[in-house]
Enzyme design. Structure first.
Site, PDB file in Angstrom:
ATOM      1  N   SER A  33     -27.258  26.946 -25.708  1.00 33.84           N
ATOM      2  CA  SER A  33     -26.432  27.331 -24.549  1.00 33.84           C
ATOM      3  C   SER A  33     -26.279  28.846 -24.474  1.00 33.84           C
ATOM      4  O   SER A  33     -26.369  29.444 -23.394  1.00 33.84           O
ATOM      5  CB  SER A  33     -25.043  26.709 -24.669  1.00 33.84           C
ATOM      6  OG  SER A  33     -25.129  25.315 -24.564  1.00 33.84           O
ATOM      7  N   SER A 177     -17.690  19.717 -16.773  1.00 37.49           N
ATOM      8  CA  SER A 177     -19.087  20.095 -16.996  1.00 37.49           C
ATOM      9  C   SER A 177     -19.219  21.609 -17.065  1.00 37.49           C
ATOM     10  O   SER A 177     -18.916  22.318 -16.108  1.00 37.49           O
ATOM     11  CB  SER A 177     -19.976  19.556 -15.868  1.00 37.49           C
ATOM     12  OG  SER A 177     -21.223  20.221 -15.874  1.00 37.49           O
ATOM     13  N   GLN A 179     -21.996  23.111 -17.224  1.00 31.70           N
ATOM     14  CA  GLN A 179     -23.134  23.514 -16.388  1.00 31.70           C
ATOM     15  C   GLN A 179     -22.683  23.748 -14.956  1.00 31.70           C
ATOM     16  O   GLN A 179     -23.065  24.732 -14.320  1.00 31.70           O
ATOM     17  CB  GLN A 179     -24.234  22.457 -16.455  1.00 31.70           C
ATOM     18  CG  GLN A 179     -24.859  22.389 -17.841  1.00 31.70           C
ATOM     19  CD  GLN A 179     -25.964  21.362 -17.942  1.00 31.70           C
ATOM     20  OE1 GLN A 179     -26.171  20.567 -17.027  1.00 31.70           O
ATOM     21  NE2 GLN A 179     -26.677  21.371 -19.041  1.00 31.70           N
ATOM     22  N   ASP A 327     -22.957  16.593 -26.761  1.00 29.65           N
ATOM     23  CA  ASP A 327     -24.358  16.480 -27.185  1.00 29.65           C
ATOM     24  C   ASP A 327     -24.518  15.837 -28.568  1.00 29.65           C
ATOM     25  O   ASP A 327     -25.636  15.632 -29.029  1.00 29.65           O
ATOM     26  CB  ASP A 327     -25.013  17.873 -27.192  1.00 29.65           C
ATOM     27  CG  ASP A 327     -25.147  18.431 -25.778  1.00 29.65           C
ATOM     28  OD1 ASP A 327     -25.147  17.635 -24.813  1.00 29.65           O
ATOM     29  OD2 ASP A 327     -25.247  19.664 -25.639  1.00 29.65           O
ATOM     30  N   ARG A 358     -28.283   8.007 -23.077  1.00 28.15           N
ATOM     31  CA  ARG A 358     -28.078   8.011 -24.534  1.00 28.15           C
ATOM     32  C   ARG A 358     -27.275   6.812 -25.028  1.00 28.15           C
ATOM     33  O   ARG A 358     -27.370   6.472 -26.207  1.00 28.15           O
ATOM     34  CB  ARG A 358     -27.431   9.333 -24.976  1.00 28.15           C
ATOM     35  CG  ARG A 358     -28.437  10.462 -24.919  1.00 28.15           C
ATOM     36  CD  ARG A 358     -27.882  11.770 -25.410  1.00 28.15           C
ATOM     37  NE  ARG A 358     -28.970  12.740 -25.474  1.00 28.15           N
ATOM     38  CZ  ARG A 358     -28.804  14.055 -25.456  1.00 28.15           C
ATOM     39  NH1 ARG A 358     -27.591  14.579 -25.391  1.00 28.15           N
ATOM     40  NH2 ARG A 358     -29.852  14.855 -25.525  1.00 28.15           N
TER      41      ARG A 358
END
Ligand code: S3P
Length: 448
Positions: A33, A177, A179, A327, A358
């Site tokens: 990141s 988020s 992002q 993650d 996932r």
């Protein structure tokens, strides 16, 4: 043959043999990141930005190539150090071609925010996995700022028409988020007025830390959940030390919990509090993890982690920790399989939108090795405590799934074949070397 690139791709598989213990001292590569952000912010800063410990992985190299195509000069110095010649807020050039961000969700989403504010048109795409992931989460609020963006049924390719005059908005994100938050803050650097992003929960704050260190004033509430920037803002080039990636260290933290009889030391790992959910969750499970030599690398907290073999017990994971460990769930699922008693994960629907689904892919893999897993819509219940058997896993091209099942070899009674592992190079190119250095027995083969 990959239909997009025309490049012949060989499938890679891992072969993980059961091992009893791990130990020694290791380091993991730089934070993904932070590496992406160092390139992006360095590119639009005034003056040079020197990035030490840059992660030379496929994802970050895709970002580098994209900025080179946008006219930014990036030079390599000694290993892992990059010198980015910033072109200033308005110095990016029209790219000659479509920008291909490979497997990287961070690259495509943050760059959508940045490119929405440019005078020129651009198109962003990625590999098969990236082209399946949702992009309206950035496109919709950017359109509210005045951006002209078209997605294909909500997915990449993303077509951006330049020349839009952006104006600040006040946006409440439906999910926490980093992002989305970062894409809007990048667009907000160019917009007139104030851009405010409100989050329902914490998410990684590397963008905020780096922007401030480059001289951009931000208003951030004490809980970190609301961030505002008033545009336009210019950035100053700086020196950035990228710490080791906690998300990469996580595989070895769990390996240490499962088998480090004499301890395992992982040096120089980023421990930003918006990332340390994995440490909180593992500690609640009984993990023995010690943070040593706590210090800072620029604006980011760093420590050495000493991990010892631990008797893990299952827990009900507090849903508010999910974004802080977003993650790390693939490897936490392996820890849960080893732990005594059930581990319950709820409120984790976002895991279905990562490099693979996932929840489904991990549940299928663990079941194939004999674990008892109850898959739920937004989570999973794993009945831990038994040894696993050997078997074959399909990683579905997801780097973190492939690495997680490599660590499962510490609780397996037979070899684990892990299919489709080439994507490990997107985040952790020397994973097999680090795995071998601490005592795991994982080898790579060209797949059939
Ligand atoms: C990232 C944010 C997270 C994370 C991803 C990297 C980032 O995604 O899963 O691997 O660098 O901002 P979301 O913010 O969409 O949850």
């Amino acid at each position: 043959m990959s239909p997009e690139s025309g490049i012949e791709t060989v499938r890679r598989d891992y072969h993980a043999l059961p091992v009893q213990s791990v130990g020694g001292e290791i380091t993991v590569p730089g934070d993904k990141s932070i590496s992406h952000r160092a390139l992006m912010l360095g590119a639009i800063a005034d003056g040079e930005t020197v990035v030490r410990g840059f992660l030379e992985s496929e994802d970050c190299v895709a970002t580098r190539r994209a900025f080179e195509a946008l006219g930014v000069r990036v030079r390599d110095e000694e290993q892992g150090t990059l010198r980015v010649s910033g072109v200033g807020l308005d110095g990016l050039k029209p790219p000659p071609d479509v920008l291909d961000l490979g497997n990287s969700g961070t690259a495509i989403r943050l760059m959508t925010g940045l490119l929405a504010a440019q005078r020129f048109d651009s198109t962003l795409t990625g590999d098969e996995s990236l082209r399946k992931r949702p992009m309206e989460r950035v496109a919709t609020p950017l359109r509210a700022m005045g951006a002209r963006i078209a997605t294909r049924d909500g997915r990449a390719p993303i077509e951006i028409t330049g020349g839009a005059r952006l104006k600040g908005i006040d946006y409440a994100m439906p999910v926490a988020s980093a992002q989305v938050k970062s894409a809007l803050l990048l667009a907000g650097l160019y917009a007139s007025g104030t851009t405010t992003v409100r989050s329902p929960g914490p998410s990684r704050d590397h963008t905020e830390r780096m922007l401030r260190s480059m001289g951009v004033p931000l208003d951030i509430t004490d809980d970190g959940l609301t961030v505002s920037v008033s545009g336009p803002q210019r950035l100053k080039g700086i020196e950035i030390d990228v710490p080791g990636d906690l998300s990469s260290a996580a595989f070895f933290i769990v390996a240490g919990c499962l088998g480090a009889t004499d301890g395992l030391l992982i040096r120089n790992v980023g421990v930003n509090p918006t990332r340390t959910g994995v440490l909180t969750i593992l500690s609640a499970m009984g993990a023995r993890i010690e943070l040593r030599n706590a210090r800072t690398a620029g604006v980011e907290p760093v420590a050495d982690l000493f991990v010892e073999r631990s008797e893990l017990k299952g827990i009900d994971v507090p849903p508010e920790l999910v974004p802080l460990a977003i993650d790390e769930f693939p490897i936490l699922f392996i820890a849960a399989a080893a732990a005594r008693g059930p581990t319950i994960v709820r409120g984790a629907e976002e895991l279905r939108h990562k490099e693979s689904d996932r929840i489904a892919v991990m549940a299928r893999g663990l079941t194939a090795l004999g674990a008892r897993v109850d898959e739920r819509e937004a989570g999973v219940i794993i009945e831990g405590g038994q040894r696993l058997r050997g078997g074959t896993i399909d990683s579905h091209g997801d780097h973190r799934v492939a690495m997680s099942f490599s660590v499962a070899s510490l609780i397996a009674d037979g070899p684990i074949e892990i299919r489709d592992t080439a994507a490990v190079a997107t985040s952790f190119p020397n994973f097999l070397d680090v795995a071998a250095a601490c005592g795991l027995s994982v080898t790579e083969r060209a797949g059939g």
